[in-house]
Design a protein around this motif. Structure first.
Motif, PDB file in Angstrom:
ATOM      1  N   PRO B 116       0.893  -1.171   0.117  1.00 40.37           N
ATOM      2  CA  PRO B 116      -0.002   0.036   0.144  1.00 40.37           C
ATOM      3  C   PRO B 116       0.967   1.351   0.025  1.00 40.37           C
ATOM      4  O   PRO B 116       0.474   2.413  -0.591  1.00 40.37           O
ATOM      5  N   CYS B 117       2.008   1.179   0.586  1.00 42.49           N
ATOM      6  CA  CYS B 117       2.947   2.397   0.395  1.00 42.49           C
ATOM      7  C   CYS B 117       4.081   2.127  -0.331  1.00 42.49           C
ATOM      8  O   CYS B 117       4.441   3.223  -0.989  1.00 42.49           O
ATOM      9  N   HIS B 118       4.796   1.250  -0.367  1.00 45.90           N
ATOM     10  CA  HIS B 118       5.940   1.268  -1.060  1.00 45.90           C
ATOM     11  C   HIS B 118       5.642   0.377  -2.573  1.00 45.90           C
ATOM     12  O   HIS B 118       6.638   0.310  -3.386  1.00 45.90           O
ATOM     13  N   GLY B 119       4.309   0.275  -2.865  1.00 46.96           N
ATOM     14  CA  GLY B 119       4.198  -0.317  -4.134  1.00 46.96           C
ATOM     15  C   GLY B 119       4.620  -1.743  -4.318  1.00 46.96           C
ATOM     16  O   GLY B 119       5.467  -2.134  -3.677  1.00 46.96           O
ATOM     17  N   ALA B 120       3.944  -2.445  -5.393  1.00 50.37           N
ATOM     18  CA  ALA B 120       4.229  -3.814  -5.473  1.00 50.37           C
ATOM     19  C   ALA B 120       5.527  -4.067  -5.613  1.00 50.37           C
ATOM     20  O   ALA B 120       6.134  -5.311  -5.548  1.00 50.37           O
ATOM     21  N   GLN B 121       6.409  -3.057  -6.527  1.00 47.68           N
ATOM     22  CA  GLN B 121       7.695  -3.454  -6.829  1.00 47.68           C
ATOM     23  C   GLN B 121       8.739  -2.820  -5.768  1.00 47.68           C
ATOM     24  O   GLN B 121      10.151  -2.745  -6.164  1.00 47.68           O
ATOM     25  N   GLY B 122       8.191  -2.260  -4.854  1.00 50.80           N
ATOM     26  CA  GLY B 122       8.979  -1.714  -3.924  1.00 50.80           C
ATOM     27  C   GLY B 122       9.766  -0.243  -4.030  1.00 50.80           C
ATOM     28  O   GLY B 122      10.652   0.069  -3.599  1.00 50.80           O
ATOM     29  N   ASP B 123       9.015   0.349  -5.100  1.00 53.59           N
ATOM     30  CA  ASP B 123       9.633   1.524  -5.610  1.00 53.59           C
ATOM     31  C   ASP B 123       9.076   2.675  -5.405  1.00 53.59           C
ATOM     32  O   ASP B 123       9.261   4.045  -5.349  1.00 53.59           O
ATOM     33  N   GLY B 124       8.426   2.548  -3.857  1.00 51.62           N
ATOM     34  CA  GLY B 124       8.072   3.719  -3.380  1.00 51.62           C
ATOM     35  C   GLY B 124       6.771   4.511  -4.050  1.00 51.62           C
ATOM     36  O   GLY B 124       6.548   5.705  -3.730  1.00 51.62           O
ATOM     37  N   LYS B 125       5.882   3.841  -4.932  1.00 51.97           N
ATOM     38  CA  LYS B 125       4.770   4.467  -5.621  1.00 51.97           C
ATOM     39  C   LYS B 125       3.465   3.685  -5.316  1.00 51.97           C
ATOM     40  O   LYS B 125       2.805   3.486  -5.984  1.00 51.97           O
ATOM     41  N   GLY B 126       3.422   3.361  -3.835  1.00 50.19           N
ATOM     42  CA  GLY B 126       2.346   2.641  -3.682  1.00 50.19           C
ATOM     43  C   GLY B 126       0.930   3.643  -3.725  1.00 50.19           C
ATOM     44  O   GLY B 126       1.033   4.900  -3.792  1.00 50.19           O
ATOM     45  N   ILE B 127      -0.158   3.061  -3.502  1.00 50.32           N
ATOM     46  CA  ILE B 127      -1.401   3.757  -3.629  1.00 50.32           C
ATOM     47  C   ILE B 127      -1.629   4.976  -2.710  1.00 50.32           C
ATOM     48  O   ILE B 127      -2.023   5.878  -3.065  1.00 50.32           O
ATOM     49  N   THR B 128      -0.859   4.738  -1.443  1.00 48.45           N
ATOM     50  CA  THR B 128      -1.154   6.015  -0.672  1.00 48.45           C
ATOM     51  C   THR B 128      -0.294   7.187  -0.967  1.00 48.45           C
ATOM     52  O   THR B 128      -0.737   8.293  -0.454  1.00 48.45           O
ATOM     53  N   THR B 129       0.500   6.899  -1.974  1.00 48.20           N
ATOM     54  CA  THR B 129       1.195   8.074  -2.185  1.00 48.20           C
ATOM     55  C   THR B 129       0.343   9.086  -3.029  1.00 48.20           C
ATOM     56  O   THR B 129       0.951  10.272  -2.979  1.00 48.20           O
ATOM     57  N   GLN B 130      -0.741   8.590  -3.575  1.00 49.48           N
ATOM     58  CA  GLN B 130      -1.531   9.500  -4.051  1.00 49.48           C
ATOM     59  C   GLN B 130      -2.638  10.267  -3.209  1.00 49.48           C
ATOM     60  O   GLN B 130      -3.493  11.174  -3.689  1.00 49.48           O
ATOM     61  N   TYR B 131      -2.320   9.806  -1.907  1.00 50.45           N
ATOM     62  CA  TYR B 131      -3.438  10.452  -0.957  1.00 50.45           C
ATOM     63  C   TYR B 131      -2.731  11.407  -0.158  1.00 50.45           C
ATOM     64  O   TYR B 131      -2.994  11.097   1.279  1.00 50.45           O
ATOM     65  N   GLY B 132      -1.639  11.979  -0.313  1.00 46.50           N
ATOM     66  CA  GLY B 132      -0.904  12.728   1.090  1.00 46.50           C
ATOM     67  C   GLY B 132       0.413  12.072   1.513  1.00 46.50           C
ATOM     68  O   GLY B 132       0.713  12.667   2.554  1.00 46.50           O
ATOM     69  N   MET B 133       0.604  11.088   0.969  1.00 47.52           N
ATOM     70  CA  MET B 133       1.960  10.498   1.498  1.00 47.52           C
ATOM     71  C   MET B 133       3.125  10.607   0.442  1.00 47.52           C
ATOM     72  O   MET B 133       4.273   9.723   0.333  1.00 47.52           O
TER      73      MET B 133
END
Lengths: 222, 210
Positions: B116-133
């Protein structure tokens, strides 16, 4: 000689019979309809202390059920997440939003959030989450489409009939273990095709995993 | 008879009108007509005790301060702490044998707890980065400094267990073995972006060239 009974009484027995049948049917039907779990429980949707939405978290964000309900595969009960689990995200997301005031307070003081429990089998029933979840029974079968609910409600009756319907023939209700928390998943878009696939796959699961869903009274009433 | 039928129909209409249909949403808690032994005076997890046995009414008890529950990991071993016993130095390598099963387990757990935070590939582009992270979540590949890539396994274990800066602690949510499985999987993710062609087995190389 006058009649002992006036003429209208000739029809009385028939009328009483019809009346009794009508009332009897209505009462039986009423009890069946209104006093079984399908009416009594289904649709129960209490007001929760925090306006938490499964639709936002599980569907829109795609967070897996086990991120929050992380005990569901290991223990008999499925835990409600602690405030610290919420704060992993909400320390940054909506960090000052009044909707989350209670969560922040709970995180700081350790006072639990008073969530209202919805699904509750009677205390004389023994239920176990992990045994079901680890054998391919999905959350959606017993809790309905939680990931589409803004406010969660009791979607399935969870009475003894409901449990036994599956325990008699579990095969067709099982699915691959990595799809347990993927509530929208099905074998196929086409309902008929999905049913036949579920049946044949189910036979395989039952055989391979030696699934034995007991119907003994003592399995659920210990 | 006419009156009877009228009353009968009216009665049904009233019941239907007030009681509604199956499945209607309601705020009222389910009626339990015959209480029998449905709700017994016993302890259930996460429920209120109501009986004022404990002041805070908590069904799930917190450990008394200064005590450790029997099955909780308290020993100072690399497995439990990610550190070399008796020191604060992180262990270099995963104390669990890295097998295919461990990596599979790690992938599953990473998808659940980290993506949810780090993204499936671990690149730091998880879904929560679209909502304030956005901008807070670390890229586990850390393309510029390779800082996280160079960390020992124990340090990543420690980050998961106790959190770091803005990342929360996951020790309460993820079992120790699963945390090490995630560490192994994070290593595999990092390798996937560091590997060069020579490390790929010769028979798989052709497929890549295309």
């Amino acid at each position: 000689m006058s009649d002992t009974f006036p003429k209208w009484t000739n029809k009385l027995p028939a009328k009483v019979m019809v009346g009794a049948i009508l009332v009897g049917t209505a009462l039986t039907g009423g009890f069946w309809y209104y006093f079984t779990p399908k009416y009594v429980r289904v649709g129960y949707q209490p007001i929760q202390p925090v306006a938490f939405s499964h639709a936002i978290h599980a569907d829109q964000l795609g967070v897996d059920c086990r991120y929050c309900h992380n005990g569901v595969e290991k223990s008999w009960f499925s835990n409600i997440p602690a405030a610290s689990t919420c704060m992993n995200c909400h320390a940054q997301v909506l960090a000052t939003d009044p909707k989350l005031a209670l969560v922040r307070e709970s995180f700081k003081t350790g006072k639990p959030i008073p969530w209202v429990q919805i699904h509750k089998v009677p205390d004389y029933v023994f239920f176990n989450h992990s045994v079901h979840v680890n054998r391919g029974v999905s959350c959606v079968h017993c809790h309905g489409p939680v990931n589409k609910m803004d406010e969660i409600y009791h979607a399935k009756p969870l009475g003894m009939t409901f449990c036994l319907e599956c325990h008699r023939d579990p095969g067709k209700n099982l699915r691959p273990l990595d799809k347990i928390t993927d509530l929208d998943w099905s074998y196929s878009q086409d309902a008929v095709k999905a049913a036949t696939m579920a049946k044949s796959a189910g036979e395989k699961y039952v055989h391979d995993m030696k699934v034995n869903a007991s119907q003994n009274c003592s399995a659920c009433h210990r | 008879m006419r009156y009877f039928l009228l009353i009968f129909v009216l009665a049904i209409a009233t019941v239907l009108g007030t009681a509604g249909y199956r499945g209607t949403l309601t705020r009222k808690s389910p009626l339990e007509l015959f209480p029998d032994m449905k709700r017994q005076a016993k302890l259930r997890p996460q429920s209120e005790t109501h009986n004022l046995f404990w002041e805070d009414n908590r069904g799930s008890r917190l450990p008394i301060s200064g005590t450790v529950s029997r099955n909780s990991p308290y020993e100072d071993t690399p497995l439990n702490t990610g550190r070399i016993t008796g020191t604060t130095n992180f262990v270099e390598l995963n104390p669990l044998p890295v097998t295919r099963e461990l990596l599979e387990r790690g992938r599953e757990r990473f998808q659940i707890s980290c993506s949810p935070c780090h993204g499936a590939q671990g690149d730091g582009k998880g879904i929560t980065t679209q909502y304030g992270m956005a901008g807070v979540v670390a890229d586990l590949h850390d393309a510029k400094t390779k800082k996280i890539v160079q960390q020992p396994d124990g340090e990543i274990f420690n980050t998961i267990s106790n959190g770091k800066n803005t990342m929360g602690a996951y020790a309460p949510n993820i079992a120790i073995e699963d945390r090490w499985a995630i560490v192994a999987y994070v290593r595999a993710l990092q390798l996937s972006r560091l590997a060069n062609v020579d490390e790929i087995p010769a028979d798989k190389r052709a497929a890549l060239k295309k």
